[in-house]
Design an enzyme around this catalytic site. Structure first.
Site, PDB file in Angstrom:
ATOM      1  N   ASP A   1       0.871  -1.167   0.000  1.00  0.00           N
ATOM      2  CA  ASP A   1       0.000   0.000   0.000  1.00  0.00           C
ATOM      3  C   ASP A   1       0.913   1.224   0.000  1.00  0.00           C
ATOM      4  O   ASP A   1       2.097   1.129   0.346  1.00  0.00           O
ATOM      5  CB  ASP A   1      -0.889  -0.035   1.240  1.00  0.00           C
TER       6      ASP A   1
ATOM      7  N   ASP B   1      -0.106   5.045   0.982  1.00  0.00           N
ATOM      8  CA  ASP B   1      -0.325   5.999   2.073  1.00  0.00           C
ATOM      9  C   ASP B   1      -0.378   5.294   3.421  1.00  0.00           C
ATOM     10  O   ASP B   1      -1.184   4.393   3.638  1.00  0.00           O
ATOM     11  CB  ASP B   1      -1.621   6.773   1.838  1.00  0.00           C
TER      12      ASP B   1
ATOM     13  N   ASP C   1      -1.359  -0.855   6.168  1.00  0.00           N
ATOM     14  CA  ASP C   1      -1.596  -0.216   7.462  1.00  0.00           C
ATOM     15  C   ASP C   1      -3.062  -0.186   7.849  1.00  0.00           C
ATOM     16  O   ASP C   1      -3.389   0.174   8.982  1.00  0.00           O
ATOM     17  CB  ASP C   1      -1.043   1.216   7.457  1.00  0.00           C
TER      18      ASP C   1
END
Length: 206
Positions: free
Chosen positions: A16, A18, A172
């Site tokens: 991922d 961001d 995250d």
């Protein structure tokens, strides 16, 4: 804090962007608050993190529905992204993830799998001098069903020519981890900014 990776002989890493490669989530939230504040639209920080991984336009549409508003989706999304771009000089990589990028770069292929649009991903990676580390970018323009659907991760694996079971995902957000699981991929959870400051160890997702 070091990330503990699950056991396995992984042939590709899928990241991922961001909050995983780049420590951008606090900056995105600042941009969101300013863009939405122009429409008197609340956006709680806990909800912001819970919705991590959703495309920007999808978030605006959901907030419209939640608060019975009629914000113009595309223009608010564009406004938010431009406000984020203004904050890019403050952007830094997530050191716990950067360690693994440097360790395996050139040994196995890498993909970025993001809920953000391609322009945002490229600007973030260019700012942190990491763009050339990745073999392909799967951004929000590239798939129909966003995380927690597995589509984006499966597309990345296909582009890299690696079976899903041989991929390791760095994520995250819970939506991202659910998407990885749905794709049949192992994953490691990258701690949120507050957790990294406190030194809280992340958990593994088999």
């Amino acid at each position: 804090m070091k990330l503990q990776l699950p056991a396995g002989n992984f042939r590709a890493y899928l990241f991922d962007c961001d909050g995983t490669i780049v420590d951008s989530m606090p900056l995105h939230y600042i941009a969101w608050k300013k863009a939405l504040g122009e429409w008197n639209c609340p956006f709680d920080e806990d909800l912001f993190y819970a919705w991590g991984g959703r495309p920007v336009a999808e978030i605006v549409s959901a907030l419209n529905k939640m608060h019975s508003l009629a914000m113009p989706v595309e223009s608010v999304a564009e406004r938010k992204e431009n406000l984020y771009y203004d904050l890019l000089p403050q952007l830094t990589p997530v050191s716990e993830v950067l360690e693994h990028i440097h360790d395996q770069h050139g040994r196995i292929p890498f993909a970025v799998v993001s809920g953000s649009n391609r322009e945002s991903v490229i600007k973030s990676l260019t700012t942190t001098h990491l763009l050339d580390k990745f073999d392909t970018i799967v951004a929000s323009e590239d798939y129909k069903n966003s995380k927690p659907a597995p589509d984006a991760f499966l597309l990345a694996a296909k582009r890299l020519g690696v079976a899903p079971a041989d991929c390791l995902v760095f994520e995250d957000t819970q939506l991202g981890l659910q998407a990885a699981a749905a794709a049949g991929m192992a994953a490691v959870r990258v701690p949120l900014p507050l957790e990294r400051k406190q030194g809280t160890a992340p958990s593994l997702t088999p």
